[in-house]
Motif scaffolding. Structure first.
Motif, PDB file in Angstrom:
ATOM      1  N   UNK A  52       0.807  -1.223   0.000  1.00  0.00           N
ATOM      2  CA  UNK A  52       0.000   0.000   0.000  1.00  0.00           C
ATOM      3  C   UNK A  52       0.842   1.276   0.000  1.00  0.00           C
ATOM      4  N   UNK A  53       2.045   1.216   0.568  1.00  0.00           N
ATOM      5  CA  UNK A  53       2.979   2.338   0.560  1.00  0.00           C
ATOM      6  C   UNK A  53       4.309   1.807   0.070  1.00  0.00           C
ATOM      7  N   UNK A  54       5.110   2.648  -0.504  1.00  0.00           N
ATOM      8  CA  UNK A  54       6.371   2.231  -1.081  1.00  0.00           C
ATOM      9  C   UNK A  54       7.207   1.475  -0.058  1.00  0.00           C
ATOM     10  N   UNK A  55       7.547   0.204  -0.380  1.00  0.00           N
ATOM     11  CA  UNK A  55       8.381  -0.676   0.438  1.00  0.00           C
ATOM     12  C   UNK A  55       7.792  -0.975   1.822  1.00  0.00           C
ATOM     13  N   UNK A  56       6.513  -0.751   2.004  1.00  0.00           N
ATOM     14  CA  UNK A  56       5.802  -1.136   3.224  1.00  0.00           C
ATOM     15  C   UNK A  56       4.825  -2.215   2.802  1.00  0.00           C
ATOM     16  N   UNK A  57       5.114  -3.449   3.152  1.00  0.00           N
ATOM     17  CA  UNK A  57       4.298  -4.562   2.685  1.00  0.00           C
ATOM     18  C   UNK A  57       3.299  -5.002   3.740  1.00  0.00           C
ATOM     19  N   UNK A  58       2.151  -5.460   3.256  1.00  0.00           N
ATOM     20  CA  UNK A  58       1.152  -6.096   4.106  1.00  0.00           C
ATOM     21  C   UNK A  58       0.959  -7.514   3.565  1.00  0.00           C
ATOM     22  N   UNK A  59       0.750  -8.456   4.476  1.00  0.00           N
ATOM     23  CA  UNK A  59       0.631  -9.856   4.106  1.00  0.00           C
ATOM     24  C   UNK A  59      -0.709 -10.399   4.572  1.00  0.00           C
ATOM     25  N   UNK A  60      -1.375 -11.133   3.680  1.00  0.00           N
ATOM     26  CA  UNK A  60      -2.652 -11.778   3.991  1.00  0.00           C
ATOM     27  C   UNK A  60      -2.512 -13.252   3.641  1.00  0.00           C
ATOM     28  N   UNK A  83      -9.011 -19.568  -7.426  1.00  0.00           N
ATOM     29  CA  UNK A  83      -8.632 -18.905  -8.681  1.00  0.00           C
ATOM     30  C   UNK A  83      -8.265 -19.944  -9.734  1.00  0.00           C
ATOM     31  N   UNK A  84      -8.952 -19.898 -10.859  1.00  0.00           N
ATOM     32  CA  UNK A  84      -8.682 -20.828 -11.947  1.00  0.00           C
ATOM     33  C   UNK A  84      -7.692 -20.222 -12.929  1.00  0.00           C
ATOM     34  N   UNK A  85      -6.825 -21.065 -13.480  1.00  0.00           N
ATOM     35  CA  UNK A  85      -5.984 -20.628 -14.593  1.00  0.00           C
ATOM     36  C   UNK A  85      -6.088 -21.667 -15.699  1.00  0.00           C
ATOM     37  N   UNK A  86      -5.986 -21.200 -16.930  1.00  0.00           N
ATOM     38  CA  UNK A  86      -6.066 -22.062 -18.106  1.00  0.00           C
ATOM     39  C   UNK A  86      -4.914 -21.723 -19.035  1.00  0.00           C
ATOM     40  N   UNK A 115      -8.417 -16.719  -2.190  1.00  0.00           N
ATOM     41  CA  UNK A 115      -9.282 -17.016  -1.047  1.00  0.00           C
ATOM     42  C   UNK A 115     -10.105 -15.764  -0.759  1.00  0.00           C
ATOM     43  N   UNK A 116     -11.182 -15.863   0.021  1.00  0.00           N
ATOM     44  CA  UNK A 116     -12.102 -14.732   0.205  1.00  0.00           C
ATOM     45  C   UNK A 116     -11.453 -13.438   0.702  1.00  0.00           C
ATOM     46  N   UNK A 117     -10.425 -13.536   1.534  1.00  0.00           N
ATOM     47  CA  UNK A 117      -9.807 -12.311   2.064  1.00  0.00           C
ATOM     48  C   UNK A 117      -8.597 -11.848   1.249  1.00  0.00           C
TER      49      UNK A 117
END
Length: 162
Positions: A52-60, A83-86, A115-117
């Motif tokens: 969300x901000x430069x070099x500030x990561x959030x993990x889910x 998530x499907x891939x073809x 996943x939902x979140x």
């Protein structure tokens, strides 16, 4: 005059070497028959990274299954969570798989939410497949924008041959 002649030779040599390396990297290869078929992972923790901000990561993170169908025409399809891939493209790793741990790379392309979140509506991912040793160890990588973020370590079991 001599300098100009010398530069032509350097450029010519460089072009020959570059063409040789390119032809080596595009050699014809076939997907091994023991790799083709349907594969499924155990429930695995998958982590999505956002910035969300430069070099500030959030993990889910959440737990999901990954399934693959590998075809002998160097394509793969499947699901990464929801998530499907073809038509994923399978490339042979040019490095030494015993040292790098990566034998093949599946370019899955853009996928939706895993996943939902999952905070990312779309993301570019690859699955890096290790050498086959009964089971297949793999890594799920976020590869958008030159990134190589490891999202999950996977262990696949073969459920059906092709």
């Amino acid at each position: 005059m001599k300098n100009h002649f010398f530069n032509k030779h350097i450029v010519g040599t460089f072009l020959i070497v570059a063409c040789s390396l390119y032809s080596c990297s595009t050699q014809k290869w076939a997907v091994p028959s023991d790799l083709t078929g349907e594969w499924i992972s155990d429930m695995t923790k998958i982590t999505v990274r956002t910035s969300p901000k430069w070099m500030k990561f959030e993990f889910t993170s959440d737990i999901s299954l990954v399934s693959l169908t590998i075809e002998n025409d160097k394509t793969a399809s499947g699901f990464i969570g929801s998530a499907e891939f073809k038509n994923g493209i399978i490339r042979k790793n040019l490095g030494n798989p015993e040292k790098t741990g990566v034998a093949y790379i599946i370019q899955c392309g853009s996928i939706k939410r895993i996943f939902p979140t999952d905070p990312l509506d779309d993301k570019q991912v690859e699955i890096w497949l290790g050498p086959l040793k009964g089971v297949m160890y793999a890594g799920l990588r976020y590869t958008e924008g030159g990134s190589q973020f490891p999202m999950a370590h996977l262990t696949f079991r073969k459920v059906m041959n092709k």
